[in-house]
Design an enzyme around this catalytic site. Structure first.
Site, PDB file in Angstrom:
ATOM      1  CG  PHE A  29     -23.295  -2.986  -0.812  1.00 24.17           C
ATOM      2  CD1 PHE A  29     -24.537  -3.178  -1.388  1.00 24.17           C
ATOM      3  CD2 PHE A  29     -22.290  -3.908  -1.088  1.00 24.17           C
ATOM      4  CE1 PHE A  29     -24.791  -4.269  -2.210  1.00 24.17           C
ATOM      5  CE2 PHE A  29     -22.531  -5.002  -1.911  1.00 24.17           C
ATOM      6  CZ  PHE A  29     -23.782  -5.182  -2.472  1.00 24.17           C
ATOM      7  CG  HIS A  63      -1.275  -8.732   0.061  1.00 23.65           C
ATOM      8  ND1 HIS A  63      -0.964  -7.397   0.123  1.00 23.65           N
ATOM      9  CD2 HIS A  63      -2.611  -8.770  -0.160  1.00 23.65           C
ATOM     10  CE1 HIS A  63      -2.054  -6.676  -0.053  1.00 23.65           C
ATOM     11  NE2 HIS A  63      -3.066  -7.484  -0.233  1.00 23.65           N
ATOM     12  N   GLY A  95     -18.279  -4.051  -0.564  1.00 27.04           N
ATOM     13  CA  GLY A  95     -18.179  -4.079  -2.027  1.00 27.04           C
ATOM     14  C   GLY A  95     -17.361  -2.917  -2.569  1.00 27.04           C
ATOM     15  NE  ARG A  96     -11.970  -4.229  -4.701  1.00 25.19           N
ATOM     16  CZ  ARG A  96     -10.875  -4.400  -3.973  1.00 25.19           C
ATOM     17  NH1 ARG A  96     -10.442  -3.420  -3.209  1.00 25.19           N
ATOM     18  NH2 ARG A  96     -10.204  -5.536  -4.001  1.00 25.19           N
ATOM     19  CE1 TYR A 119      -3.026  -3.041   0.312  1.00 24.42           C
ATOM     20  CE2 TYR A 119      -3.295  -2.601   2.654  1.00 24.42           C
ATOM     21  CZ  TYR A 119      -3.573  -3.363   1.536  1.00 24.42           C
ATOM     22  OH  TYR A 119      -4.410  -4.448   1.657  1.00 24.42           O
ATOM     23  CB  SER A 123     -13.824  -5.469  -0.426  1.00 26.56           C
ATOM     24  OG  SER A 123     -12.603  -4.897  -0.809  1.00 26.56           O
TER      25      SER A 123
END
EC number: 1.1.1.-
Length: 351
Positions: free
Chosen positions: A220, A134, A216-217, A67, A213
């Protein structure tokens, strides 16, 4: 849109896996603070957000060396200063590497060790509570990767081992070398393929489940409006589910969830998150956010109660036939659990 259910409930504690790790029943995904979801957010704001989460009882903090790369771990390192480290369960990951400008996956012992040392340094800690692979390196037998992680446990550099996006057979092979504490996977109302094989395998082996998630990223939280607001630097612009040809159909799913949330007196994101929380006491979702108000809303999802009938109704909105598009672009789909088998141990020649 309905008002949010208040964040009145204390965030309960849960056992993650069966090796002794205890975490908050909801964690905080930190990726979007630094990477992938548009430009990095202001550091002082993100440190304040992390401190707010910990004070509210959300103590499982999730990051990765990819990240940024590295900038999210450095951010967490700053947030953990001044006695905060002792109040949290710190999870990070290794395995996704950019070499010669290309995205690759590595799980060879030398890389595993070097990655761990790098994360310890950036985070400013002497031990990582939960260290995940990962993505699975398909060139290296999983037993070899876990063997090196086992050494890191014995040396006190990590406390517990996790896997992310690993198939059931890979999880079994890994667990035979050293007990796996947690498997991180994408699990939400519209990503349910893990339920067939991976979830039952984790439960059989006493492995905790960490759902990334779970909203849903972000879909929602706002449906199609979310997609309209994405910056050009946001990788969600490339996700098949968010492409115009799929979005119209997927937006209908959101509208149904939104209508049910209004009836329940909560927000659609709280309803979607509550659905994940209701999957079992061994499941810890880690929604990410960059705003304190959204964090409070996520905590409020813990007090949203769903009956079996309501669970079934929600699931009927997002059946496999209703969801259009894959969860990753093609270039990234080849490293998900569907493509995570590794060679047999007998094939390994130590380099």
């Amino acid at each position: 849109m309905a008002a949010a259910a208040p964040a009145t409930a204390a965030v309960r504690r849960m056992k993650l896996g069966s090796q002794g790790l205890e975490v908050s029943a909801q964690g905080l995904g930190c990726m979007g603070m630094s990477a992938f979801y548009g430009p990095p957010k202001p550091e002082p704001d993100m440190v304040a957000l992390i401190h707010h989460a910990v004070a509210a009882g959300v103590t499982l903090l999730d990051t990765s060396d990819i990240y940024g790369p590295h900038t999210n771990e450095l951010l967490l390192g700053k947030a953990l200063q001044g006695g905060v480290r002792d109040k949290v369960e710190l999870a990070t990951k290794f395995g996704i590497a950019f070499e010669d400008g290309k995205r690759g996956v590595r799980g060879d012992p030398a890389y595993v060790r070097a990655a761990c040392e790098g994360s310890l340094r950036r985070l400013g800690v002497d031990s990582i509570d939960l260290y995940y692979q990962h993505r699975v390196d398909k060139k290296v037998p999983i037993e070899v990767t876990i063997g090196e992680l086992k050494k890191l446990v014995e040396e006190g550099k990590i406390k517990y081992i996790g896997l992310s996006e690993a198939s059931a057979s890979t999880i079994r092979r890994a667990h035979a070398v050293h007990p796996i504490t947690a498997v991180q996977l994408e699990w939400s109302l519209w990503s349910r393929d893990v339920e067939e094989d991976i979830i039952p395998t984790c439960r059989e082996l006493g492995i905790g489940i960490v759902a990334y998630s779970p909203l849903g990223r972000g879909f929602f939280s706002a449906g199609a409006k979310l997609v309209e607001s994405l910056s050009d630097q946001d990788f969600r612009k490339h996700i098949p589910r968010f492409q115009q040809e799929n979005l119209e159909k997927n937006a209908e799913i959101f509208e149904r969830v939104n209508a049910m949330a209004a009836r329940k007196g909560c927000t659609p994101s709280q309803l979607a998150l509550a659905w994940v929380h209701h999957q079992g006491s061994d499941v810890c979702p880690i929604p990410g956010t960059t705003k304190i108000e959204n964090l409070n809303q996520n905590i409020g999802a813990l007090s949203v109660k769903l009956t079996p009938e309501e669970m079934a109704e929600l699931e009927s909105y997002a059946s496999t036939d209703d969801v259009r598009g894959d969860r990753y672009p093609q270039a990234m789909a080849n490293t998900t659990w569907q493509n995570s088998e590794t060679p047999p141990l007998s094939s390994w020649k130590a380099q």
